[in-house]
Design a protein around this motif. Structure first.
Motif, PDB file in Angstrom:
ATOM      1  N   ASP A  74       0.834  -1.204   0.000  1.00 51.18           N
ATOM      2  CA  ASP A  74       0.000   0.000   0.000  1.00 51.18           C
ATOM      3  C   ASP A  74       0.868   1.254   0.000  1.00 51.18           C
ATOM      4  N   CYS A  75       1.973   1.216   0.741  1.00 54.51           N
ATOM      5  CA  CYS A  75       2.844   2.393   0.816  1.00 54.51           C
ATOM      6  C   CYS A  75       3.610   2.615  -0.483  1.00 54.51           C
ATOM      7  N   LEU A  76       3.961   1.539  -1.191  1.00 55.95           N
ATOM      8  CA  LEU A  76       4.584   1.712  -2.505  1.00 55.95           C
ATOM      9  C   LEU A  76       3.624   2.438  -3.439  1.00 55.95           C
ATOM     10  N   VAL A  77       2.344   2.056  -3.393  1.00 65.05           N
ATOM     11  CA  VAL A  77       1.336   2.732  -4.212  1.00 65.05           C
ATOM     12  C   VAL A  77       1.153   4.170  -3.725  1.00 65.05           C
ATOM     13  N   ALA A  78       1.165   4.394  -2.402  1.00 67.16           N
ATOM     14  CA  ALA A  78       1.006   5.750  -1.858  1.00 67.16           C
ATOM     15  C   ALA A  78       2.125   6.670  -2.334  1.00 67.16           C
ATOM     16  N   VAL A  79       3.354   6.144  -2.459  1.00 68.77           N
ATOM     17  CA  VAL A  79       4.455   6.957  -2.992  1.00 68.77           C
ATOM     18  C   VAL A  79       4.159   7.321  -4.442  1.00 68.77           C
ATOM     19  N   THR A  80       3.645   6.365  -5.211  1.00 68.36           N
ATOM     20  CA  THR A  80       3.279   6.629  -6.602  1.00 68.36           C
ATOM     21  C   THR A  80       2.190   7.697  -6.673  1.00 68.36           C
ATOM     22  N   VAL A  81       1.208   7.609  -5.784  1.00 63.95           N
ATOM     23  CA  VAL A  81       0.130   8.611  -5.734  1.00 63.95           C
ATOM     24  C   VAL A  81       0.700   9.978  -5.349  1.00 63.95           C
ATOM     25  N   LEU A  82       1.640   9.995  -4.411  1.00 63.20           N
ATOM     26  CA  LEU A  82       2.281  11.239  -3.972  1.00 63.20           C
ATOM     27  C   LEU A  82       2.967  11.943  -5.146  1.00 63.20           C
ATOM     28  N   LEU A  83       3.590  11.151  -6.017  1.00 62.20           N
ATOM     29  CA  LEU A  83       4.357  11.718  -7.129  1.00 62.20           C
ATOM     30  C   LEU A  83       3.534  11.906  -8.398  1.00 62.20           C
ATOM     31  N   ALA A  84       2.317  11.375  -8.432  1.00 62.25           N
ATOM     32  CA  ALA A  84       1.487  11.424  -9.644  1.00 62.25           C
ATOM     33  C   ALA A  84       1.174  12.865 -10.037  1.00 62.25           C
ATOM     34  N   ASP A  85       1.109  13.106 -11.327  1.00 59.81           N
ATOM     35  CA  ASP A  85       0.734  14.401 -11.888  1.00 59.81           C
ATOM     36  C   ASP A  85       1.677  15.532 -11.479  1.00 59.81           C
ATOM     37  N   LYS A  86       2.937  15.201 -11.214  1.00 59.60           N
ATOM     38  CA  LYS A  86       3.914  16.222 -10.838  1.00 59.60           C
ATOM     39  C   LYS A  86       5.119  16.118 -11.753  1.00 59.60           C
TER      40      LYS A  86
END
Length: 183
Positions: A74-86
């Motif tokens: 879940d945290c690997l995905v959360a990092v991806t979400v954190l960086l998304a669209d940036k």
């Protein structure tokens, strides 16, 4: 929740008990508790490869906050979400001031994992790239690998300094989530 709010919440819990909230010191071979100290800074030349994670452990005394477990995936995905669209390779100024490119605190989550990026001072700023934050979290000594990727440490999250000045913190915490619910 801001870094200041987290600090106040944890401080209130500490006042209610005689045992301080503990962090695991990840550089030791066996888990050794150390007191929560949000003023520890890394040297000015700190990078994703030298930043050390400080893992949270569950306090075992009445009145202490209950930390929720999180999942490494879940945290690997959360990092991806954190960086998304940036623009992850573009340097930005992070801070709480109105003139900052990225206003802090900033948080993103996925299922059981929440990532909070905050800065220690109201007037402080830090210039770095979003990729620097992601790399620090995922580094061999980062929060994800040290605090969630090992069986000897309960997966409760942790914190690490990010940026060259060491003024910013990336905090990983567990949050309530029920299977079948949307992220």
């Amino acid at each position: 929740m801001t870094l200041a709010a987290i600090s106040v919440y944890l401080s209130l819990a500490l006042l209610a008990s005689s045992t301080p909230l503990q962090l695991l010191t990840p550089t030791s071979p066996d888990p050794v508790p150390s007191t929560l100290n949000l003023t520890n800074h890394l040297p000015l030349n700190a990078t994703a490869l030298t930043a050390t994670a400080h893992c949270f452990i569950q306090p075992r005394h009445p009145g202490a906050p209950t930390l929720l477990e999180t999942d490494y995936g879940d945290c690997l995905v959360a990092v991806t979400v954190l960086l998304a669209d940036k623009a992850v390779t573009t340097p930005y100024t992070f801070g709480r001031r109105p003139d900052a490119d990225v206003r802090l605190p900033y948080a993103k989550s996925f299922r059981t994992c929440k990532i909070i990026v905050d800065i220690l001072g109201e007037t402080e700023t830090e210039r770095l790239r979003w990729r620097d934050i992601g790399d620090t979290l995922e580094a061999p000594r980062g929060v994800l690998k040290r605090c969630l990727g090992q069986g000897r440490v309960p997966p409760l999250g942790g914190r690490t300094a990010v940026g060259g000045k060491g003024l910013m913190q990336a905090i990983v915490v567990g949050q309530a989530w029920k299977p079948g619910a949307t992220a």
